[in-house]
Design a protein around this motif. Structure first.
Motif, PDB file in Angstrom:
ATOM      1  N   ASP A 406       0.808  -1.218   0.000  1.00 36.27           N
ATOM      2  CA  ASP A 406       0.000   0.000   0.000  1.00 36.27           C
ATOM      3  C   ASP A 406       0.843   1.271   0.000  1.00 36.27           C
ATOM      4  O   ASP A 406       0.510   2.231  -0.676  1.00 36.27           O
ATOM      5  CB  ASP A 406      -0.956  -0.008   1.191  1.00 36.27           C
ATOM      6  CG  ASP A 406      -1.987  -1.097   1.025  1.00 36.27           C
ATOM      7  OD1 ASP A 406      -2.735  -1.035   0.048  1.00 36.27           O
ATOM      8  OD2 ASP A 406      -2.021  -2.014   1.857  1.00 36.27           O
ATOM      9  N   LEU A 407       1.945   1.232   0.790  1.00 39.94           N
ATOM     10  CA  LEU A 407       2.740   2.454   0.865  1.00 39.94           C
ATOM     11  C   LEU A 407       3.715   2.530  -0.315  1.00 39.94           C
ATOM     12  O   LEU A 407       3.713   3.484  -1.091  1.00 39.94           O
ATOM     13  CB  LEU A 407       3.510   2.474   2.197  1.00 39.94           C
ATOM     14  CG  LEU A 407       3.981   3.830   2.673  1.00 39.94           C
ATOM     15  CD1 LEU A 407       2.811   4.755   2.930  1.00 39.94           C
ATOM     16  CD2 LEU A 407       4.805   3.678   3.946  1.00 39.94           C
ATOM     17  N   MET A 408       4.552   1.479  -0.499  1.00 36.17           N
ATOM     18  CA  MET A 408       5.590   1.517  -1.526  1.00 36.17           C
ATOM     19  C   MET A 408       4.992   1.465  -2.929  1.00 36.17           C
ATOM     20  O   MET A 408       5.209   2.341  -3.745  1.00 36.17           O
ATOM     21  CB  MET A 408       6.557   0.333  -1.351  1.00 36.17           C
ATOM     22  CG  MET A 408       7.362   0.356  -0.083  1.00 36.17           C
ATOM     23  SD  MET A 408       8.473   1.749  -0.008  1.00 36.17           S
ATOM     24  CE  MET A 408       9.656   1.273  -1.273  1.00 36.17           C
ATOM     25  N   ASN A 413       5.931   4.373  -5.168  1.00 41.70           N
ATOM     26  CA  ASN A 413       6.596   3.986  -6.413  1.00 41.70           C
ATOM     27  C   ASN A 413       5.798   2.931  -7.188  1.00 41.70           C
ATOM     28  O   ASN A 413       6.024   1.741  -7.046  1.00 41.70           O
ATOM     29  CB  ASN A 413       7.993   3.451  -6.081  1.00 41.70           C
ATOM     30  CG  ASN A 413       8.747   3.002  -7.306  1.00 41.70           C
ATOM     31  OD1 ASN A 413       8.327   3.262  -8.446  1.00 41.70           O
ATOM     32  ND2 ASN A 413       9.860   2.325  -7.096  1.00 41.70           N
ATOM     33  N   PRO A 414       4.855   3.361  -8.050  1.00 43.88           N
ATOM     34  CA  PRO A 414       4.000   2.418  -8.758  1.00 43.88           C
ATOM     35  C   PRO A 414       4.771   1.518  -9.717  1.00 43.88           C
ATOM     36  O   PRO A 414       4.258   0.497 -10.156  1.00 43.88           O
ATOM     37  CB  PRO A 414       3.037   3.326  -9.538  1.00 43.88           C
ATOM     38  CG  PRO A 414       3.138   4.657  -8.888  1.00 43.88           C
ATOM     39  CD  PRO A 414       4.525   4.756  -8.341  1.00 43.88           C
ATOM     40  N   GLY A 415       6.016   1.852 -10.029  1.00 43.91           N
ATOM     41  CA  GLY A 415       6.778   1.065 -10.991  1.00 43.91           C
ATOM     42  C   GLY A 415       7.413  -0.196 -10.416  1.00 43.91           C
ATOM     43  O   GLY A 415       8.131  -0.907 -11.106  1.00 43.91           O
ATOM     44  N   LEU A 416       7.151  -0.476  -9.149  1.00 36.04           N
ATOM     45  CA  LEU A 416       7.776  -1.610  -8.472  1.00 36.04           C
ATOM     46  C   LEU A 416       7.393  -2.942  -9.133  1.00 36.04           C
ATOM     47  O   LEU A 416       6.222  -3.185  -9.399  1.00 36.04           O
ATOM     48  CB  LEU A 416       7.274  -1.623  -7.019  1.00 36.04           C
ATOM     49  CG  LEU A 416       8.261  -1.917  -5.896  1.00 36.04           C
ATOM     50  CD1 LEU A 416       9.415  -0.949  -5.943  1.00 36.04           C
ATOM     51  CD2 LEU A 416       7.537  -1.786  -4.566  1.00 36.04           C
ATOM     52  N   SER A 417       8.380  -3.803  -9.392  1.00 36.04           N
ATOM     53  CA  SER A 417       8.046  -5.109  -9.974  1.00 36.04           C
ATOM     54  C   SER A 417       7.596  -6.061  -8.868  1.00 36.04           C
ATOM     55  O   SER A 417       7.806  -5.805  -7.682  1.00 36.04           O
ATOM     56  CB  SER A 417       9.265  -5.694 -10.687  1.00 36.04           C
ATOM     57  OG  SER A 417      10.167  -6.191  -9.716  1.00 36.04           O
ATOM     58  N   ASP A 418       6.997  -7.169  -9.309  1.00 35.30           N
ATOM     59  CA  ASP A 418       6.481  -8.166  -8.371  1.00 35.30           C
ATOM     60  C   ASP A 418       7.577  -8.637  -7.420  1.00 35.30           C
ATOM     61  O   ASP A 418       7.382  -8.739  -6.222  1.00 35.30           O
ATOM     62  CB  ASP A 418       5.923  -9.335  -9.173  1.00 35.30           C
ATOM     63  CG  ASP A 418       4.959 -10.162  -8.368  1.00 35.30           C
ATOM     64  OD1 ASP A 418       3.926  -9.613  -7.951  1.00 35.30           O
ATOM     65  OD2 ASP A 418       5.244 -11.354  -8.136  1.00 35.30           O
TER      66      ASP A 418
END
Lengths: 563, 96
Positions: A406-408, A413-418
């Motif tokens: 929820d935070l990251m 940072n919406p670009g975070l990979s799985d």
């Protein structure tokens, strides 16, 4: 075999089982890390949720608390079980249909706002952190008793084990270890109770023993404990001291708080579909009831036995186990009148009381008092640790997913990979554990005990009403939800902080309600503020309204993976 | 009547039927816990039959309400599954 050897056997065997299970079912993807791939069977999830729910405090101290408080303790018995009826009928089936991994996730999407999500993240972390500190302390105390380590060392060992299977294994890892932990807890709790019931009442079922007669003299057990209490200057067991108003509000706050606790709600995201959620919740309550129905019997039997063997006994003639608990500081005797005899009196008697003990003694000492064999005591120790570890693991998961998902991912940072997301969840759980272990080693005085009121009050005044309106009202919009949550939390927090930490006196209580029960008022404030704000602000977008209609229908709750 | 309107009324009917069941469950939930265990406890203690040796209201507060909660959830499961099947929203799986 000696007692120490039996303890070691049970604890090492149960730990080995947990670690093997955790390695076999460790998580690979975020889906598995957050919700075990939604492929857990309703029965297994029911056991896991029951283990998650019953903390070290419930396991060790509840029976003793009931024994002392009598009827008044019914607020915990009803509050912590009745909440599951609300949870099952009003919450989890719809949240499961929504098919997301965390509670702030629902708030963020349903109220189409990062603000709502952020408030959710903060509440979830706060609720879980206050809870987990007590668990780490509990693990430390049990370890130090068992292996004669220092408490800090015990806390560190406990934290390392929790990190190993919760931090690395995620939801999938903890679910299957919790199933094993529930089994250990259930046996450890009921077996001593059965023996105590047999010895005292001649009935093999503790619950029937409680309403039966004593073997010795044929007097009803409840009459016996009432007589003991009045004779020694305590209030009658079956009566009660709390006002009806307080009983009502505290029970209500605990119930709605239970239905709003994030670490319980997320457990139901692990099953296949809505039908399985309902089934699983039913199993959960049944498994919890096994322990909750036994607790009053354990408490009463232990109190009768304890007073029987210690009151009016010369200090030189006390049973062997007394010195054991005296050594650990769990029981103390102070010979105030200098006659060398132990006298135990309540507040209504004018003679001084010479014997003090904590609420944990009723569970810890009952196998000794009933003279049970050492392996049962070993099992009980393993049960205590299982209770603390299972709850700590469940809480840790909510903290780490709130931070990573929820935070990251959703806010920073919406670009975070799985893969990065799972890594950040693991790092977050390590960070949370270090903080929890620090407070476990250095508890801020009586802070931990007082914070239970915080956790339930916050859940009752924030998550429960806001989730309920999000599920049942199409009209509720983001302004209403955010204002309602803020109002509910602010009021509840201010009330608890004022009376617990800033020296408020009972005369100042609003309607005479203690801080324990104020969450229910906070909930009402949340509802009222949300309704008013919502009425004067625009309707939510059409797609949100369609989404609410969609979660009302149980079918097609997303894909599940087989285990 | 168009297809989409038909689904809407079908879903709405299902939703109202569901709310009726929920209301029934929650009324019983309130009565067995708050009603018997707290609000009317003294009266029940004095006037109702004893459960074993325990006064009725006291027993409800410490044991009876919990037993009732479990029974309630069993009834809830049964009624919800029947309702889902009646409206064609039932799903396979979830047995155990």
């Amino acid at each position: 075999m000696s007692q120490g050897a039996w303890n070691a056997v049970f604890i090492i065997a149960s730990f080995a089982a947990y670690i093997v299970i955790a390695i076999r079912s460790r998580a690979g993807s975020t889906k598995e890390y957050y919700t075990a791939g939604s492929g857990v069977s309703p029965l297994a999830n029911g056991m896991a949720t029951a283990a998650d729910w019953m903390s070290a405090a419930t396991f060790i101290s509840m029976a003793g608390g009931i024994a002392v408080a009598g009827y008044d303790a019914s607020r915990f018995l009803m509050g912590w079980t009745g909440g599951f009826v609300l949870l099952t009928t009003l919450m989890v089936p719809y949240l499961r249909k929504f098919n997301k991994s965390t509670v702030p996730d629902f708030l963020g999407d349903r109220f189409y706002s990062k603000g709502a999500r952020l408030v959710g993240v903060i509440c979830a972390i706060f609720i879980c952190m206050t809870y987990i500190m007590g668990q780490m302390r509990g693990v430390g105390v049990v370890f130090s008793n068992l292996f004669e380590l220092s408490v800090p060392m015990g806390v560190i060992i406990g934290a390392a084990i929790v990190f190993f299977y919760a931090g690395l294994g995620g939801m999938k890892g903890i679910t299957y270890t919790q199933v094993a932990q529930y089994c250990v807890m259930a046996f450890a709790y009921t077996i001593p109770a059965i023996f105590a019931a047999l010895a005292l009442t001649g009935n093999i079922v503790p619950q029937l023993g409680l309403i039966g007669n004593a073997v010795e003299d044929g007097v009803p057990i409840l009459e016996k404990i009432n007589n003991i209490n009045t004779e020694l200057g305590f209030s009658e067991y079956t009566k009660g001291n709390l006002t009806k108003m307080n009983m009502f509000f505290i029970t209500a706050a605990l119930m709605v708080g239970t239905a709003g606790l994030p670490h319980v709600i997320v457990r139901f995201f692990t099953v296949k579909n809505v039908k399985s959620v309902r089934q699983s919740a039913c199993w959960t309550l049944a498994f919890i009831a096994v322990i909750y129905l036994t607790a009053p019997a354990v408490g009463v039997f232990a109190r009768i036995n304890l007073i029987d063997s210690l009151h009016n006994t010369p200090y030189t003639a006390v049973p062997e186990w007394f010195s054991k608990f005296e050594k650990t500081g769990q029981m103390t005797f102070e010979d105030k009148n200098g006659d060398g005899i132990i006298q135990y009196f309540g507040p209504e008697k004018d003679q001084p009381n010479e014997l003090t003990f904590g609420t944990d003694i009723m569970v810890m000492a009952s196998p000794y008092m009933a003279d049970l064999s050492p392996w049962i005591i070993g099992l009980l120790m393993a049960g205590c640790i299982a209770a603390a570890l299972s709850t700590a693991a469940g809480l840790l998961l909510v903290i780490s997913t709130s931070i990573s998902h929820d935070l990251m991912k959703k806010i920073i940072n919406p670009g975070l990979s799985d893969k990065q997301e799972v890594t950040s969840a693991r790092l977050a759980s390590l960070g949370a554990l270090i903080v929890a272990a620090y407070f476990g080693i250095n508890p801020p005085s009586s802070f931990v005990a007082k914070t239970v009121a915080f956790a339930f009050g916050l859940a009752a005044s924030s998550f429960f009403p806001t989730l309920l309106m999000g599920i049942f009202s199409k009209r509720m919009n983001k302004w209403g939800a955010i204002c309602g949550m803020m109002a509910g939390i602010t009021f509840t927090l201010a009330y608890i902080v004022y009376f617990q930490f800033c020296g408020g006196t009972p005369e100042q209580y609003l309607f005479g309600i203690t801080p324990e029960g104020i969450g229910f008022i906070g909930m009402i404030i949340n509802f009222v503020v949300a309704a008013i704000v919502c009425a004067v602000t625009p309707k939510p977008p059409v797609e949100i309204q369609a989404m609410v209609e969609n979660i009302h229908i149980p079918r097609d709750a997303g894909e599940a993976s087989d285990h | 009547m168009s297809d989409s309107e038909q689904t809407t009324t079908h879903a709405a009917k299902y939703w109202w039927a569901k709310l009726r069941i929920l209301l029934g469950i929650l009324i019983v939930w309130f009565l067995v816990s708050f009603g018997c265990g707290i609000l009317f406890r003294e009266w029940l203690d004095a006037n109702m039959i004893k459960i074993g040796n325990a006064p009725f209201g006291f027993w409800m507060a410490q044991q009876g309400s919990i037993v009732c909660f479990v029974l309630l959830l069993i009834v809830y499961n049964f009624m919800m599954n029947r309702l889902d099947a009646k409206f064609g929203y039932d799903e396979k799986g979830g047995d155990v």
